[in-house]
Design a protein around this motif. Structure first.
Motif, PDB file in Angstrom:
ATOM      1  N   LEU A  36       0.829  -1.202   0.000  1.00 55.67           N
ATOM      2  CA  LEU A  36       0.000   0.000   0.000  1.00 55.67           C
ATOM      3  C   LEU A  36       0.866   1.256   0.000  1.00 55.67           C
ATOM      4  O   LEU A  36       0.604   2.213  -0.751  1.00 55.67           O
ATOM      5  CB  LEU A  36      -0.916   0.004   1.226  1.00 55.67           C
ATOM      6  CG  LEU A  36      -2.056  -1.012   1.233  1.00 55.67           C
ATOM      7  CD1 LEU A  36      -2.619  -1.177   2.636  1.00 55.67           C
ATOM      8  CD2 LEU A  36      -3.166  -0.586   0.270  1.00 55.67           C
ATOM      9  N   PHE A  37       1.891   1.252   0.833  1.00 57.20           N
ATOM     10  CA  PHE A  37       2.760   2.427   0.947  1.00 57.20           C
ATOM     11  C   PHE A  37       3.455   2.720  -0.380  1.00 57.20           C
ATOM     12  O   PHE A  37       3.471   3.867  -0.855  1.00 57.20           O
ATOM     13  CB  PHE A  37       3.805   2.204   2.045  1.00 57.20           C
ATOM     14  CG  PHE A  37       4.656   3.419   2.320  1.00 57.20           C
ATOM     15  CD1 PHE A  37       4.349   4.267   3.366  1.00 57.20           C
ATOM     16  CD2 PHE A  37       5.751   3.722   1.511  1.00 57.20           C
ATOM     17  CE1 PHE A  37       5.124   5.398   3.608  1.00 57.20           C
ATOM     18  CE2 PHE A  37       6.521   4.850   1.744  1.00 57.20           C
ATOM     19  CZ  PHE A  37       6.208   5.692   2.799  1.00 57.20           C
ATOM     20  N   GLU A  38       4.023   1.698  -0.984  1.00 58.40           N
ATOM     21  CA  GLU A  38       4.762   1.892  -2.228  1.00 58.40           C
ATOM     22  C   GLU A  38       3.854   2.444  -3.327  1.00 58.40           C
ATOM     23  O   GLU A  38       4.248   3.320  -4.095  1.00 58.40           O
ATOM     24  CB  GLU A  38       5.385   0.555  -2.653  1.00 58.40           C
ATOM     25  CG  GLU A  38       6.422   0.671  -3.768  1.00 58.40           C
ATOM     26  CD  GLU A  38       5.799   0.658  -5.149  1.00 58.40           C
ATOM     27  OE1 GLU A  38       6.399   1.224  -6.081  1.00 58.40           O
ATOM     28  OE2 GLU A  38       4.697   0.087  -5.302  1.00 58.40           O
ATOM     29  N   GLY A 115      -7.064  -8.723  -0.036  1.00 61.34           N
ATOM     30  CA  GLY A 115      -8.237  -8.598  -0.885  1.00 61.34           C
ATOM     31  C   GLY A 115      -9.021  -7.315  -0.679  1.00 61.34           C
ATOM     32  O   GLY A 115     -10.015  -7.074  -1.358  1.00 61.34           O
ATOM     33  N   GLN A 116      -8.579  -6.470   0.275  1.00 64.65           N
ATOM     34  CA  GLN A 116      -9.289  -5.221   0.579  1.00 64.65           C
ATOM     35  C   GLN A 116      -8.428  -3.993   0.287  1.00 64.65           C
ATOM     36  O   GLN A 116      -8.638  -2.939   0.875  1.00 64.65           O
ATOM     37  CB  GLN A 116      -9.679  -5.199   2.061  1.00 64.65           C
ATOM     38  CG  GLN A 116     -10.618  -6.314   2.495  1.00 64.65           C
ATOM     39  CD  GLN A 116     -10.777  -6.357   4.008  1.00 64.65           C
ATOM     40  OE1 GLN A 116      -9.808  -6.309   4.766  1.00 64.65           O
ATOM     41  NE2 GLN A 116     -12.022  -6.432   4.467  1.00 64.65           N
ATOM     42  N   LEU A 117      -7.499  -4.107  -0.629  1.00 62.53           N
ATOM     43  CA  LEU A 117      -6.546  -3.022  -0.841  1.00 62.53           C
ATOM     44  C   LEU A 117      -7.213  -1.709  -1.232  1.00 62.53           C
ATOM     45  O   LEU A 117      -6.768  -0.639  -0.840  1.00 62.53           O
ATOM     46  CB  LEU A 117      -5.518  -3.412  -1.901  1.00 62.53           C
ATOM     47  CG  LEU A 117      -4.520  -4.519  -1.527  1.00 62.53           C
ATOM     48  CD1 LEU A 117      -3.479  -4.646  -2.625  1.00 62.53           C
ATOM     49  CD2 LEU A 117      -3.861  -4.262  -0.190  1.00 62.53           C
ATOM     50  N   ASP A 118      -8.278  -1.760  -2.005  1.00 64.95           N
ATOM     51  CA  ASP A 118      -8.856  -0.532  -2.542  1.00 64.95           C
ATOM     52  C   ASP A 118     -10.036   0.017  -1.753  1.00 64.95           C
ATOM     53  O   ASP A 118     -10.409   1.167  -1.938  1.00 64.95           O
ATOM     54  CB  ASP A 118      -9.288  -0.749  -3.997  1.00 64.95           C
ATOM     55  CG  ASP A 118      -8.095  -0.855  -4.924  1.00 64.95           C
ATOM     56  OD1 ASP A 118      -7.144  -0.078  -4.746  1.00 64.95           O
ATOM     57  OD2 ASP A 118      -8.103  -1.734  -5.810  1.00 64.95           O
ATOM     58  N   PHE A 126      -3.362   1.516   8.078  1.00 62.00           N
ATOM     59  CA  PHE A 126      -2.836   2.253   6.930  1.00 62.00           C
ATOM     60  C   PHE A 126      -3.585   3.568   6.744  1.00 62.00           C
ATOM     61  O   PHE A 126      -2.968   4.620   6.554  1.00 62.00           O
ATOM     62  CB  PHE A 126      -2.901   1.419   5.646  1.00 62.00           C
ATOM     63  CG  PHE A 126      -2.205   2.106   4.499  1.00 62.00           C
ATOM     64  CD1 PHE A 126      -0.824   2.096   4.408  1.00 62.00           C
ATOM     65  CD2 PHE A 126      -2.920   2.785   3.528  1.00 62.00           C
ATOM     66  CE1 PHE A 126      -0.159   2.755   3.375  1.00 62.00           C
ATOM     67  CE2 PHE A 126      -2.272   3.444   2.488  1.00 62.00           C
ATOM     68  CZ  PHE A 126      -0.891   3.425   2.417  1.00 62.00           C
ATOM     69  N   HIS A 127      -4.894   3.525   6.779  1.00 65.71           N
ATOM     70  CA  HIS A 127      -5.666   4.768   6.671  1.00 65.71           C
ATOM     71  C   HIS A 127      -5.273   5.729   7.776  1.00 65.71           C
ATOM     72  O   HIS A 127      -5.014   6.913   7.533  1.00 65.71           O
ATOM     73  CB  HIS A 127      -7.164   4.488   6.752  1.00 65.71           C
ATOM     74  CG  HIS A 127      -7.979   5.742   6.914  1.00 65.71           C
ATOM     75  ND1 HIS A 127      -8.432   6.493   5.850  1.00 65.71           N
ATOM     76  CD2 HIS A 127      -8.398   6.400   8.035  1.00 65.71           C
ATOM     77  CE1 HIS A 127      -9.088   7.541   6.303  1.00 65.71           C
ATOM     78  NE2 HIS A 127      -9.076   7.513   7.625  1.00 65.71           N
ATOM     79  N   SER A 192      -4.940   8.077   1.346  1.00 63.86           N
ATOM     80  CA  SER A 192      -4.725   6.663   1.647  1.00 63.86           C
ATOM     81  C   SER A 192      -5.423   5.748   0.648  1.00 63.86           C
ATOM     82  O   SER A 192      -5.340   4.528   0.749  1.00 63.86           O
ATOM     83  CB  SER A 192      -5.208   6.332   3.063  1.00 63.86           C
ATOM     84  OG  SER A 192      -6.609   6.568   3.189  1.00 63.86           O
ATOM     85  N   SER A 193      -6.110   6.329  -0.350  1.00 61.10           N
ATOM     86  CA  SER A 193      -6.847   5.554  -1.355  1.00 61.10           C
ATOM     87  C   SER A 193      -6.271   5.821  -2.745  1.00 61.10           C
ATOM     88  O   SER A 193      -6.299   6.964  -3.222  1.00 61.10           O
ATOM     89  CB  SER A 193      -8.332   5.936  -1.336  1.00 61.10           C
ATOM     90  OG  SER A 193      -9.001   5.448  -2.487  1.00 61.10           O
ATOM     91  N   TYR A 194      -5.783   4.788  -3.389  1.00 60.41           N
ATOM     92  CA  TYR A 194      -5.205   4.942  -4.721  1.00 60.41           C
ATOM     93  C   TYR A 194      -6.241   5.475  -5.712  1.00 60.41           C
ATOM     94  O   TYR A 194      -5.985   6.415  -6.469  1.00 60.41           O
ATOM     95  CB  TYR A 194      -4.652   3.607  -5.206  1.00 60.41           C
ATOM     96  CG  TYR A 194      -3.926   3.687  -6.530  1.00 60.41           C
ATOM     97  CD1 TYR A 194      -2.575   4.031  -6.571  1.00 60.41           C
ATOM     98  CD2 TYR A 194      -4.581   3.434  -7.729  1.00 60.41           C
ATOM     99  CE1 TYR A 194      -1.889   4.117  -7.777  1.00 60.41           C
ATOM    100  CE2 TYR A 194      -3.907   3.522  -8.936  1.00 60.41           C
ATOM    101  CZ  TYR A 194      -2.567   3.864  -8.959  1.00 60.41           C
ATOM    102  OH  TYR A 194      -1.902   3.955 -10.155  1.00 60.41           O
ATOM    103  N   THR A 195      -7.418   4.883  -5.701  1.00 60.96           N
ATOM    104  CA  THR A 195      -8.426   5.262  -6.694  1.00 60.96           C
ATOM    105  C   THR A 195      -8.989   6.655  -6.435  1.00 60.96           C
ATOM    106  O   THR A 195      -9.194   7.428  -7.372  1.00 60.96           O
ATOM    107  CB  THR A 195      -9.570   4.231  -6.719  1.00 60.96           C
ATOM    108  OG1 THR A 195     -10.026   4.010  -5.380  1.00 60.96           O
ATOM    109  CG2 THR A 195      -9.102   2.919  -7.320  1.00 60.96           C
TER     110      THR A 195
END
Length: 287
Positions: A36-38, A115-118, A126-127, A192-195
């Motif tokens: 997630l960080f990367e 399975g919950q990355l997004d 992480f959030h 914290s959310s890519y999308t």
């Protein structure tokens, strides 16, 4: 991290804190953090406010693996007098405000599964740590967060937590900030959310509106998908100044007679940076 009606789980202290138990994290959990960080660290430069990237460096959050809250708090305390404390998940409003008012940021200690990355409904480590903590190393934003906690304690006595929660949502979680002629991300729910980091700045769907305290506190928000509105502050200094120099009690009283503003509405008095198409939200509603 706050919620109105919760029962304190067994094993938590009276202030709802728990040991982080950093040594219990598995290699897979550390690997999830690193993945997630990367992903975020690669795409955020140039999109996020520079103060966020500076916070990552100051707090050494670039070190691999889930941060140890004790070590993180030592660095954060030196920067702005804040610390990070572990909690089991969502906490009651009064507990949340008490911690913020005393410069303690509550963070969930669990991490999402691969399975919950997004998308994850309840905030995880992480959030809470990647999303929120870097800006707590910035003195002005750190002061704003404490002021919000003190304001929350007052709002609770006045029965106005719902109004004040909108301020947190549209600033701390999903805020944008002006940077010259551009807009940058700073809200933790976005960074914290890519999308949503892409959607909030680039997509034609959402409205992007100049920050107005009273207007914002009348505006509904959604918790289940991308935002339909993003409010744009001029600077962290202006946000703090408005918070400290507003008498909220008469503001809450005035808002009692004002109707809520629907999420996608644009008012004639709005400073509109982007008049969104709302295409994304309407397509989702039609599914």
């Amino acid at each position: 991290m706050a919620h109105a009606d919760l029962t304190r789980p067994d094993g938590t202290a009276e202030d709802w804190t728990i040991p982080q138990d950093w040594t219990a994290y598995t290699a897979e959990e550390h690997a999830t953090w690193d993945r997630l960080f990367e992903r975020q660290a690669r795409m955020l430069p140039g999109r996020v406010t520079p103060e966020f990237m500076e916070g990552l460096d100051v707090l050494r959050l670039t070190k691999p693996g889930i941060p140890d809250f004790e070590e993180l708090s030592e660095r954060l305390m030196k920067a702005t007098g804040w610390q990070v404390v572990a909690v089991p998940g969502l906490v009651p409003d009064d507990v949340f405000f008490e911690h913020l008012a005393n410069r303690r940021f509550v963070a969930g200690s669990f991490i999402r599964t691969p399975g919950q990355l997004d998308y994850l409904q309840e905030p995880d480590v992480f959030h809470d740590v990647f999303g929120h903590v870097p800006l707590l190393a910035h003195p002005v934003f750190a002061d704003y967060m404490q002021a919000y906690g003190i304001g929350g304690q007052r709002a609770a006595k006045l029965g106005a937590i719902e109004r004040l929660s909108r301020l947190y949502w549209y600033t701390v979680e999903f805020g944008l900030v002006r940077s010259g002629n551009e807009r940058k991300l700073y809200g933790a729910g976005i960074v914290s959310s890519y999308t949503e980091s892409v959607f909030a700045l680039d997509d034609p769907s959402p409205n992007r509106i100049g920050f107005d305290l009273k207007r914002l506190m009348r505006t509904k928000y959604r918790i289940d998908d991308f935002q339909q509105n993003y409010f744009v502050i001029d600077s962290f200094e202006d946000l703090l100044d408005q918070t400290l120099n507003t008498d909220f009690e008469p503001l809450y009283a005035a808002l009692e007679d004002e109707p809520d503003i629907e999420i996608e509405a644009i008012l004639p008095t709005d400073l509109v940076y982007t008049r969104g198409t709302q295409a994304y939200a309407r397509a989702k509603a039609a599914e």
